[in-house]
Design an enzyme around this catalytic site. Structure first.
Site, PDB file in Angstrom:
ATOM      1  N   GLU A 234      43.148  31.982  34.658  1.00 37.12           N
ATOM      2  CA  GLU A 234      42.008  31.640  35.494  1.00 37.12           C
ATOM      3  C   GLU A 234      42.525  31.004  36.793  1.00 37.12           C
ATOM      4  OE1 GLU A 234      39.368  29.163  33.310  1.00 37.12           O
ATOM      5  OE2 GLU A 234      39.040  30.629  31.704  1.00 37.12           O
ATOM      6  N   HIS A 235      41.660  30.960  37.797  1.00 29.26           N
ATOM      7  CA  HIS A 235      42.080  30.402  39.076  1.00 29.26           C
ATOM      8  C   HIS A 235      42.316  28.899  38.959  1.00 29.26           C
ATOM      9  CE1 HIS A 235      41.464  34.120  41.223  1.00 29.26           C
ATOM     10  NE2 HIS A 235      40.232  34.220  40.776  1.00 29.26           N
ATOM     11  N   ALA A 236      43.284  28.413  39.713  1.00 28.31           N
ATOM     12  CA  ALA A 236      43.576  26.979  39.724  1.00 28.31           C
ATOM     13  C   ALA A 236      42.350  26.214  40.218  1.00 28.31           C
ATOM     14  CB  ALA A 236      44.774  26.697  40.630  1.00 28.31           C
ATOM     15  N   ASP A 245      45.740  33.734  40.558  1.00 26.01           N
ATOM     16  CA  ASP A 245      45.814  33.519  42.004  1.00 26.01           C
ATOM     17  C   ASP A 245      46.764  34.479  42.700  1.00 26.01           C
ATOM     18  OD1 ASP A 245      44.073  31.330  41.814  1.00 26.01           O
ATOM     19  OD2 ASP A 245      45.713  29.966  41.358  1.00 26.01           O
TER      20      ASP A 245
END
Length: 601
Positions: A234-236, A245
């Site tokens: 998942e995105h930071a 990312d």
């Protein structure tokens, strides 16, 4: 110091109810039980270690214990990041009585006993003692199983290829082919149809670029479908990098490389610059239309309303980036590039000097972006602020999410027309909308596409000298890596410009461009130079990227790409669901490749 009889009874009671509590735990969750033996009420405060300079948040409140019996309370905590926990008196004194830092692992049950400890001088101090009453589960087993299966499939594939190349297998293949030809009454059977095939002239197409595009798209599909629920897919939340990312910047880099190669080929075929201008404008409009009217909304959103319609998006950013880079290259492209190998000093910088107007434009554009980011006054926020707002920076700037980038988006597009649930919302407790595909970030995406364009120019100029291409790719990767190290000070949060995908910060651009040069160079060497690998299976979605991206976005909520989950206890079912959805698109792209169907805009 031991727990005593009451502590032992407490642990026994806690263990007896584990089964019912465990059924309520989902993946990435652990159970924390606190027993207060103190004669005063206590408050537990926590800070996630991933949350930079965050205010402590209340976790649990317990009253004072009645006599010798403790007061117990349980809470479910996240097992994604380590937590720093403080125990303070709930009577007004906020001095920590005790504190600890721990990564609570998935499905683990933890008991914290807060009690007094008498010293030899008969003074009391508070001790927080932790006991693991149920060991955590290994949440990475699904990844290990998937890896073993993938290695097995790859092994079987290479074994079949090896067997097919054996002399005895080729003779058997020729014999069967001739027999089938005889029974089919094909009298004239050439050797091309039965084994010894004539060599086909090698195509000038850069298969490593298609493979790189397909590799990026495959990971993008997997992470968009959920990534098995793992945090690194998942995105930071704000600063930093995860697997999710990486893929979008790689895709933007590939756009630039494709522009260099495709436009060079079209100009050599005799297309005028006006025709190129028409094609790039048309393609940009189509990308914008698909992004705005198809991918931003779904059946669950209900009828489209301009009151809340989101204007930015992934395809909108790709369309704008493509338009700027393609228009720039159309204006200043050189058809006759000449050979890259030369003993003249100018040969070392030929790919830069030939396109000096493009460099001036890009430097000016990036200068404007940096000036807006660090010099634009934002009401209620410090100039040059790059933080998430909310509880970050100790809660000093709660409404400053994204600084100038967020302010410009809300000012130009309106707060209702940008993304309402940014990745920082949960961890940093933000209340402001922020769009990761906003205006300032889109300007920086042009920069990474320009680095991709530079990679395409290197390939064109040094196409007869593969080693020179690899050397220049490595030089660019080292240079961009050094710039990233300086900008970030080799830290996640303490640098001049941290790596941030939400902002598409300059360090994010240089870091991902560095990775792109390295990865494209590696694939170029393995696929196009040494021919050790043909790019399967990633080359198939790479040659039908628009179809796969739009298709996976529109059909994401439909079976078999998604179904009602029954087992939330572990990552297994979600991981299988996401892998299956990604594999289906790989199979679809393979079928389209065999049918020679390629969707182009």
């Amino acid at each position: 110091m031991g727990y005593g009889r009451s502590g032992i009874l407490l642990i026994a009671l806690f263990v007896s109810v584990q089964g019912s509590v465990t059924d309520k735990l989902k993946f990435d969750e652990a159970l924390l039980t606190v027993s207060n033996y103190l004669t005063e009420p206590i408050l537990l405060l926590y800070v996630s270690d991933y949350c930079y300079q965050c205010l402590p948040q209340p976790l649990l409140t317990l009253p004072s214990g009645p006599g010798t019996q403790p007061v117990n309370s349980s809470i479910i905590v996240s097992s994604r990041y380590a937590l720093s926990v403080q125990v303070v008196s709930n009577s007004g004194n906020m001095t920590p009585l005790c504190s600890w830092e721990h990564l609570y692992e998935e499905h683990g049950h933890y008991l914290i006993s807060v009690h007094y400890l008498l010293s030899e001088q008969n003074t009391r101090r508070v001790l927080c003692q932790e006991t693991v009453t149920r060991p955590p589960t290994n949440c990475y087993l699904p990844l290990l199983v998937a890896f073993v299966i993938l290695v097995g499939v790859c092994g079987l594939y290479h074994l079949s290829v090896y067997i097919s190349r054996l002399a005895c297998f080729r003779r058997l293949q020729q014999y069967l082919c001739k027999r089938l030809s005889f029974f089919s009454k094909h009298v004239e059977t050439s050797e091309d149809n039965c084994g010894e095939q004539s060599k086909v002239p090698e195509s000038r197409r850069l298969y490593s670029l298609d493979t790189f595009r397909g590799f990026s798209l495959t990971i993008m599909v997997f992470v968009n479908y959920g990534g098995g629920g793992y945090w690194f897919f998942e995105h930071a939340p704000w600063n930093g990098l995860t697997v999710a990312d990486l893929v979008m910047p790689w895709f933007v880099f590939i756009i630039g490389t494709s522009v260099a190669l495709a436009f060079n080929a079209m100009l050599k075929r005799g297309l005028s610059r006006c025709q190129l201008l028409y094609k790039l404008t048309w393609r940009t409009c189509i990308l914008f239309a698909i992004g705005v009217f198809f991918l931003n909304y779904g059946p669950a959103d209900g009828p489209l309303s301009w009151r809340w319609a989101r204007i930015p998006g992934v395809l909108q950013r790709l369309g704008f980036t493509y338009f700027v880079i393609a228009l720039l290259h159309t204006c200043f492209h050189k058809v006759q590039l000449g050979h890259g190998e030369s003993h003249q000093w100018s040969a070392a910088v030929r790919d830069i000097v030939l396109y000096w107007p493009e460099w001036i434009f890009i430097i000016a554009l990036e200068t404007i972006s940096l000036c807006l980011t660090f010099l634009l006054p934002v009401p209620g926020c410090p100039t040059g602020y790059l933080g998430p707002g909310g509880i970050g920076h100790y809660g000093k700037y709660p409404n400053c999410t994204g600084g100038a980038a967020g302010y410009i988006d809300k000012w130009i597009l309106g707060a209702e027309h940008i993304y309402q649930n940014p990745t920082c919302k949960e961890l940093y407790k933000t209340t402001q909308p922020f769009d990761p595909e906003g205006i300032l970030g889109t300007i920086n995406s042009v920069l990474i596409a320009f680095f991709g364009l530079q990679a395409g120019k290197i390939i064109l100029i040094y196409r007869k000298y593969p080693l020179s291409i690899l050397k220049r790719f490595l030089c660019w990767a080292i240079l961009l890596g050094i710039i990233s190290a300086i900008l970030t000070k080799c830290t996640r949060d303490e640098g001049f410009i941290p790596i941030n995908k939400n902002l598409w910060s300059l360090s994010f651009i240089t870091t991902l461009s560095c990775f792109s040069f390295l990865l494209l160079g590696l694939m170029f060497y393995v696929i196009d130079v040494k021919h050790w690998w043909q790019g399967q299976p990633f080359i198939y979605p790479g040659m039908n990227s628009i179809f796969v991206y739009v298709g996976h976005s529109i059909l994401a909520t439909y079976f078999p790409f998604q179904w009602e989950m029954k087992y939330w206890m572990s990552h297994y079912e979600l991981f299988i669901q996401n892998l299956l959805g990604t594999s289906i698109w790989l199979c679809v792209s393979y079928v389209l490749f065999k049918k020679k169907f390629f969707l182009k805009i």
